[in-house]
Design a protein around this motif. Structure first.
Motif, PDB file in Angstrom:
ATOM      1  N   GLU A   1       0.852  -1.206   0.074  1.00  0.00           N
ATOM      2  CA  GLU A   1       0.061  -0.053  -0.119  1.00  0.00           C
ATOM      3  C   GLU A   1       1.005   1.185   0.195  1.00  0.00           C
ATOM      4  OE1 GLU A   1      -3.497   0.514   1.956  1.00  0.00           O
ATOM      5  OE2 GLU A   1      -3.923  -1.461   2.327  1.00  0.00           O
ATOM      6  N   HIS A   2       0.527   2.052  -0.597  1.00  0.00           N
ATOM      7  CA  HIS A   2       1.171   3.555  -0.780  1.00  0.00           C
ATOM      8  C   HIS A   2       0.215   4.604  -0.913  1.00  0.00           C
ATOM      9  CE1 HIS A   2       3.724   6.395  -3.104  1.00  0.00           C
ATOM     10  NE2 HIS A   2       4.629   5.940  -2.598  1.00  0.00           N
ATOM     11  N   TRP A   3       0.549   5.949  -0.385  1.00  0.00           N
ATOM     12  CA  TRP A   3      -0.257   6.828  -0.610  1.00  0.00           C
ATOM     13  C   TRP A   3      -0.931   7.029  -1.860  1.00  0.00           C
ATOM     14  CZ3 TRP A   3       0.823  10.886  -3.996  1.00  0.00           C
ATOM     15  CH2 TRP A   3       2.264  11.008  -4.218  1.00  0.00           C
ATOM     16  N   SER A   4      -0.192   6.573  -2.953  1.00  0.00           N
ATOM     17  CA  SER A   4      -0.539   6.976  -4.188  1.00  0.00           C
ATOM     18  C   SER A   4      -1.801   6.020  -4.941  1.00  0.00           C
ATOM     19  CB  SER A   4       0.512   7.107  -5.238  1.00  0.00           C
ATOM     20  OG  SER A   4       1.302   5.907  -5.268  1.00  0.00           O
ATOM     21  N   GLY A   5      -1.820   4.851  -4.114  1.00  0.00           N
ATOM     22  CA  GLY A   5      -2.804   3.887  -4.659  1.00  0.00           C
ATOM     23  C   GLY A   5      -2.899   2.798  -3.673  1.00  0.00           C
ATOM     24  N   LYS A   6      -3.891   1.657  -3.771  1.00  0.00           N
ATOM     25  CA  LYS A   6      -3.893   0.761  -3.108  1.00  0.00           C
ATOM     26  C   LYS A   6      -3.348  -0.369  -3.371  1.00  0.00           C
ATOM     27  CE  LYS A   6      -8.889   1.413  -2.000  1.00  0.00           C
ATOM     28  NZ  LYS A   6      -9.724   0.741  -1.220  1.00  0.00           N
ATOM     29  N   ALA A   7      -2.974  -1.361  -2.507  1.00  0.00           N
ATOM     30  CA  ALA A   7      -2.325  -2.645  -2.841  1.00  0.00           C
ATOM     31  C   ALA A   7      -2.859  -3.602  -3.747  1.00  0.00           C
ATOM     32  CB  ALA A   7      -1.956  -3.389  -1.572  1.00  0.00           C
ATOM     33  N   ARG A   8      -2.576  -3.998  -4.536  1.00  0.00           N
ATOM     34  CA  ARG A   8      -3.244  -5.000  -5.676  1.00  0.00           C
ATOM     35  C   ARG A   8      -2.519  -6.446  -5.417  1.00  0.00           C
ATOM     36  NH1 ARG A   8      -0.483  -6.666  -9.817  1.00  0.00           N
ATOM     37  NH2 ARG A   8       1.177  -5.541 -10.361  1.00  0.00           N
ATOM     38  N   PRO A   9      -3.318  -7.421  -5.465  1.00  0.00           N
ATOM     39  CA  PRO A   9      -2.720  -8.847  -5.305  1.00  0.00           C
ATOM     40  C   PRO A   9      -1.707  -9.335  -6.497  1.00  0.00           C
ATOM     41  CG  PRO A   9      -5.015  -8.871  -5.881  1.00  0.00           C
ATOM     42  CD  PRO A   9      -4.780  -7.544  -5.791  1.00  0.00           C
ATOM     43  N   VAL A  10      -0.728 -10.092  -6.388  1.00  0.00           N
ATOM     44  CA  VAL A  10      -0.050 -10.649  -7.227  1.00  0.00           C
ATOM     45  C   VAL A  10      -0.654 -11.670  -8.425  1.00  0.00           C
ATOM     46  CG1 VAL A  10       0.670 -12.600  -6.017  1.00  0.00           C
ATOM     47  CG2 VAL A  10       2.293 -11.640  -7.857  1.00  0.00           C
TER      48      VAL A  10
END
Length: 189
Positions: free
Chosen positions: A111-120
């Motif tokens: 997770e990052h301020w610029s966007g959500k985490a996404r699954p591999v």
């Protein structure tokens, strides 16, 4: 002169750890039932006098031990797991072969301020294969393939391309849900 295999092993370890993976070291002895999940009948090397059924054959693939290591990490609360193993596999024809296995579950990106985490996904792991082989100076292509332990449509053969034609170098893909369930690895990973 230094052993060429050791130099290659060091280079591979450096590259894969640089890509964010941690090394696992697992047993070379596994159960015959576990081996059969990944290779066809007759493709295992039995141990003449095994200590137990859990250590009855020499591993024909590094995947079984690596997946057990992933499951161990998941059971202990680690959602995002990136592991690799560089080791020897044993085949009835061909003897001992050095191999690399990579397992990646959870988030492709944190997770990052610029966007959500996404699954591999399949494209992330195939990108790792392309990056690794390119860094080693190998020319490879991925071509669709099916293996009994991988999800159809989410698996491919890694083919080394060179002056002598194409040589099967490995496979990449998503583990079949029933094999993931058997090891308590979430299917969506």
């Amino acid at each position: 002169p230094p052993d060429r295999r050791l130099e290659i092993d060091r280079a591979v370890r450096r590259l894969v750890t640089g890509l964010g993976f941690s090394e696992a070291v697992t047993f070379s002895f596994i159960s015959e039932r576990t081996a059969r999940e990944f290779v066809p009948e007759g493709a295992v090397v039995a141990i003449t006098n095994p200590l137990s059924e859990s250590f009855a054959v020499l591993r024909p693939t590094l995947l079984s031990g690596l997946l057990d290591a992933v499951a161990h990490n998941r059971r202990h609360g680690r959602r995002d797991v990136r592991l690799f193993e560089l080791g020897t596999r044993f085949l009835p024809e061909g003897g001992e072969n050095r191999s690399l296995a990579i397992a990646w579950t959870g988030a492709a990106l944190p997770e990052h301020w610029s966007g959500k985490a996404r699954p591999v996904d399949f494209f992330d792991i195939s990108g790792i294969v392309q990056t690794l082989t390119s860094a080693l100076g190998l020319s490879v292509a991925l071509r669709p393939a099916e293996r009994p332990f991988l999800v159809a449509g989410r698996s491919a053969e890694i083919v080394a391309v060179g002056g002598d034609g194409a040589i099967l170098a490995g496979v990449v893909g998503q583990l079949r849900p029933e094999l993931a369930d058997a090891r308590d690895i979430p299917v969506q990973d």
